[in-house]
Every structure is written in C-alpha cells, then in structure tokens.
Design a protein around this motif. Structure first.
Motif, PDB file in Angstrom:
ATOM      1  N   ARG A   1      28.685  37.150  39.118  1.00 48.34           N
ATOM      2  CA  ARG A   1      29.595  36.426  40.098  1.00 48.34           C
ATOM      3  C   ARG A   1      28.882  34.998  40.719  1.00 48.34           C
ATOM      4  N   LYS A   2      27.634  35.065  40.608  1.00 52.35           N
ATOM      5  CA  LYS A   2      27.196  33.665  41.157  1.00 52.35           C
ATOM      6  C   LYS A   2      27.669  32.650  40.085  1.00 52.35           C
ATOM      7  N   ALA A   3      27.337  32.982  38.786  1.00 50.69           N
ATOM      8  CA  ALA A   3      27.835  31.955  37.877  1.00 50.69           C
ATOM      9  C   ALA A   3      29.213  31.548  37.816  1.00 50.69           C
ATOM     10  N   LEU A   4      30.120  32.458  38.183  1.00 51.71           N
ATOM     11  CA  LEU A   4      31.487  32.563  38.077  1.00 51.71           C
ATOM     12  C   LEU A   4      31.812  31.510  39.445  1.00 51.71           C
ATOM     13  N   ALA A   5      31.099  31.723  40.466  1.00 49.35           N
ATOM     14  CA  ALA A   5      31.436  30.838  41.823  1.00 49.35           C
ATOM     15  C   ALA A   5      31.059  29.137  41.218  1.00 49.35           C
ATOM     16  N   LEU A   6      30.113  28.980  40.712  1.00 51.13           N
ATOM     17  CA  LEU A   6      29.469  27.654  40.144  1.00 51.13           C
ATOM     18  C   LEU A   6      30.449  26.982  39.348  1.00 51.13           C
ATOM     19  N   HIS A   7      30.628  27.907  38.523  1.00 51.90           N
ATOM     20  CA  HIS A   7      31.680  27.358  37.353  1.00 51.90           C
ATOM     21  C   HIS A   7      33.191  27.226  37.938  1.00 51.90           C
ATOM     22  N   LEU A   8      33.656  27.837  38.559  1.00 57.93           N
ATOM     23  CA  LEU A   8      34.848  27.390  39.418  1.00 57.93           C
ATOM     24  C   LEU A   8      35.054  26.280  40.228  1.00 57.93           C
ATOM     25  N   MET A   9      33.672  26.311  41.038  1.00 53.71           N
ATOM     26  CA  MET A   9      33.636  25.175  41.814  1.00 53.71           C
ATOM     27  C   MET A   9      33.480  23.806  41.127  1.00 53.71           C
ATOM     28  N   ALA A  10      32.653  24.130  39.807  1.00 51.61           N
ATOM     29  CA  ALA A  10      32.354  22.658  39.164  1.00 51.61           C
ATOM     30  C   ALA A  10      33.709  22.402  38.538  1.00 51.61           C
TER      31      ALA A  10
ATOM     32  N   LEU B   1      43.757  31.561  33.535  1.00 52.29           N
ATOM     33  CA  LEU B   1      43.659  32.953  33.842  1.00 52.29           C
ATOM     34  C   LEU B   1      45.206  33.360  34.137  1.00 52.29           C
ATOM     35  N   ARG B   2      45.257  34.646  33.886  1.00 44.62           N
ATOM     36  CA  ARG B   2      46.783  35.350  34.272  1.00 44.62           C
ATOM     37  C   ARG B   2      46.829  36.410  35.147  1.00 44.62           C
ATOM     38  N   GLY B   3      48.110  36.830  35.547  1.00 45.93           N
ATOM     39  CA  GLY B   3      48.212  38.031  36.308  1.00 45.93           C
ATOM     40  C   GLY B   3      47.466  37.945  37.700  1.00 45.93           C
ATOM     41  N   ARG B   4      46.489  38.925  37.796  1.00 48.81           N
ATOM     42  CA  ARG B   4      45.870  39.080  38.992  1.00 48.81           C
ATOM     43  C   ARG B   4      44.570  38.510  38.872  1.00 48.81           C
ATOM     44  N   GLU B   5      44.072  38.055  37.659  1.00 54.90           N
ATOM     45  CA  GLU B   5      42.894  37.615  37.404  1.00 54.90           C
ATOM     46  C   GLU B   5      42.314  36.543  38.456  1.00 54.90           C
ATOM     47  N   PRO B   6      43.322  35.477  38.490  1.00 58.69           N
ATOM     48  CA  PRO B   6      42.778  34.254  39.532  1.00 58.69           C
ATOM     49  C   PRO B   6      42.447  34.977  40.919  1.00 58.69           C
ATOM     50  N   GLN B   7      43.178  35.893  41.316  1.00 55.58           N
ATOM     51  CA  GLN B   7      42.810  36.371  42.704  1.00 55.58           C
ATOM     52  C   GLN B   7      41.598  37.291  42.602  1.00 55.58           C
TER      53      GLN B   7
ATOM     54  N   LEU C   1      43.193  43.770  47.533  1.00 57.60           N
ATOM     55  CA  LEU C   1      44.481  43.701  46.613  1.00 57.60           C
ATOM     56  C   LEU C   1      45.160  44.835  46.263  1.00 57.60           C
ATOM     57  N   ARG C   2      44.884  45.937  47.151  1.00 57.37           N
ATOM     58  CA  ARG C   2      45.282  47.299  46.986  1.00 57.37           C
ATOM     59  C   ARG C   2      45.599  47.629  45.452  1.00 57.37           C
ATOM     60  N   LEU C   3      44.206  47.474  44.730  1.00 60.40           N
ATOM     61  CA  LEU C   3      44.001  48.022  43.427  1.00 60.40           C
ATOM     62  C   LEU C   3      42.869  49.109  43.379  1.00 60.40           C
ATOM     63  N   SER C   4      42.644  49.759  42.488  1.00 68.95           N
ATOM     64  CA  SER C   4      41.734  50.691  42.397  1.00 68.95           C
ATOM     65  C   SER C   4      40.291  49.798  41.897  1.00 68.95           C
ATOM     66  N   ALA C   5      38.930  50.379  42.317  1.00 64.61           N
ATOM     67  CA  ALA C   5      37.877  49.560  41.715  1.00 64.61           C
ATOM     68  C   ALA C   5      37.676  49.340  40.439  1.00 64.61           C
ATOM     69  N   HIS C   6      38.252  50.499  39.547  1.00 63.63           N
ATOM     70  CA  HIS C   6      38.201  50.505  38.013  1.00 63.63           C
ATOM     71  C   HIS C   6      38.844  49.388  37.558  1.00 63.63           C
ATOM     72  N   THR C   7      40.169  49.378  38.380  1.00 63.53           N
ATOM     73  CA  THR C   7      41.040  48.046  37.783  1.00 63.53           C
ATOM     74  C   THR C   7      40.523  46.621  38.117  1.00 63.53           C
ATOM     75  N   VAL C   8      39.718  46.690  39.057  1.00 67.74           N
ATOM     76  CA  VAL C   8      39.286  45.160  39.617  1.00 67.74           C
ATOM     77  C   VAL C   8      37.992  44.992  38.634  1.00 67.74           C
ATOM     78  N   ARG C   9      37.331  46.126  38.390  1.00 68.17           N
ATOM     79  CA  ARG C   9      36.017  45.589  37.565  1.00 68.17           C
ATOM     80  C   ARG C   9      36.606  45.129  36.104  1.00 68.17           C
ATOM     81  N   HIS C  10      37.851  45.942  35.502  1.00 70.48           N
ATOM     82  CA  HIS C  10      38.155  45.573  34.338  1.00 70.48           C
ATOM     83  C   HIS C  10      38.711  44.038  34.401  1.00 70.48           C
ATOM     84  N   TYR C  11      39.452  43.656  35.681  1.00 72.02           N
ATOM     85  CA  TYR C  11      40.034  41.936  35.637  1.00 72.02           C
ATOM     86  C   TYR C  11      38.862  41.318  35.744  1.00 72.02           C
ATOM     87  N   LEU C  12      37.621  41.825  36.365  1.00 73.62           N
ATOM     88  CA  LEU C  12      36.549  40.792  36.467  1.00 73.62           C
ATOM     89  C   LEU C  12      35.687  40.560  35.124  1.00 73.62           C
TER      90      LEU C  12
END
Length: 205
Positions: A179-188, A132-138, A156-167
């Motif tokens: 998001r749930k799949a993301l949490a499980l994937h990151l923890m695994a 992951l790059r830039g703000r993606e990890p956060q 993060l002081r970003l717009s909701a549109h920018t956050v959606r794009h990153y996510l």
C-alpha cells in the motif's frame, strides 16, 4: 531495525522481542499514549525516521500529542484523522484506541503519522493516468490513504474479499507490492496529470 521500540523518557515501558519487531514493521509512524492521551509511552522506528527528517520535529511531536489527547476525550468517534502541513511535508494523523491487554496492560491511545509528499489524484485522474477501471480507482485511493480492506469494504459497501481482489488487481497492474508503494506511485504519477477529454461529463462511480 531495533528490537525495542524507542521509549519516551520515564515511561517505564519496555517493548522487546516480537512485539517490538511487529511495531517497527508497520509502514507508517506509530506513537502510543496512555489511555487519556496525556502521556507518551513509545514510538516506532518509522516515526523516529520521520522526526529525523522533519525540520519542525518538535512541532510534529506536539501536534501528535495534542491529537492523541483530543482523540481520547469521552464521546469522541473511535477513529479520527487529520492532515497538517509542516516545513518538511504534509502529514496525515489517524488516531484510535487499542483495547487493554492488546499492547499495554491498560487501554492505549494510538496515533499513526504518515507523510504525504503530494496530494493523491482523483478517481477520474486515476482512470486517465493509470487505466484503472470500475471500482479500482476508489479502492486504490482508499488503500493509498492507509485504510484496511475491512474499512474500505465498509466505506464502499463491498465484501472484504471483493476489496482484496480489486486491490490485488491494482497492485498487479501497476507492478507494485505494498500500500505504501501504491501511495507513493499515485502521488508521483499525479505530478503530471492528463487534461480531461473535451466534452466528457458525468461523475465517477
């Protein structure tokens, strides 16, 4: 999936139809309490599953009720969270208030209960393990913790549109959809963490 939310004894509240389905569709445990947090009103199917799997289910319910009462005390911040460890795993509790008329006729205290099977990796570990790059990890970490796009944007002081794009970019890169799949994937994925390269310093942005 039941149409009605499972009720705590004697509450007298029956939630049927679309509202019941909507709450059961929430991908985390949800407990609803009276405005003062003293009396449980209902819990959704996901929380019922967590309780079925937890050896200390009675303790989890007790702590959920205690957290609801504390969150409902005057002068408390509108949103609170807490992490606790029981025999069946580590849980994250988050509390807030639902305005009158949104769920109940009066204001309600809500507690979200989610089980975390392992600690989430750091942003540095996400860069190394998942590319992951830039703000993606956060954004990925905050989304995995259950924060909404609006809450992440404020943090993060970003717009909701920018956050959606990153996510969307993170989920697409990892081949995930929720998001749930993301949490499980990151923890695994954090079970085997790569060693940081030698001689590299500095902070994550």
């Amino acid at each position: 999936m039941a149409d009605a939310i499972e009720l705590e004894g004697g509450s007298g509240q029956v939630w049927l139809g679309s509202l019941g389905r909507a709450l059961d569709a929430v991908e985390t445990g949800l407990a609803v309490f009276t405005p003062d947090g003293a009396a449980p009103v209902a819990r959704n199917a996901y929380l019922a599953e967590l309780l079925d799997d937890e050896p200390e289910a009675a303790r989890l319910l007790e702590l959920t009720g205690r957290f609801a009462r504390a969150a409902a005390e005057p002068g408390q911040p509108p949103d609170q969270s807490e992490v606790l460890e029981l025999a069946g795993g580590v849980y994250r509790l988050a509390a807030g208030m639902a305005p009158a008329g949104s769920l109940l006729a009066e204001q309600a205290t809500l507690v979200l209960v989610d089980r975390m099977s392992a600690r989430l990796p750091t942003t540095r570990e996400l860069r190394l393990a998942f590319g992951l790059r830039g703000r993606e990890p956060q954004v990925a970490l905050l989304a995995a913790e259950g924060l909404s796009n609006a809450a992440i944007a404020a943090r993060l002081r970003l717009s909701a549109h920018t956050v959606r794009h990153y996510l969307e970019r993170v989920l697409d890169r990892l081949g995930l959809h929720t998001r749930k799949a993301l949490a499980l994937h990151l923890m695994a994925g954090s079970a085997e963490r790569p060693e940081p390269p030698q001689g590299v310093g500095g902070r994550d942005r």
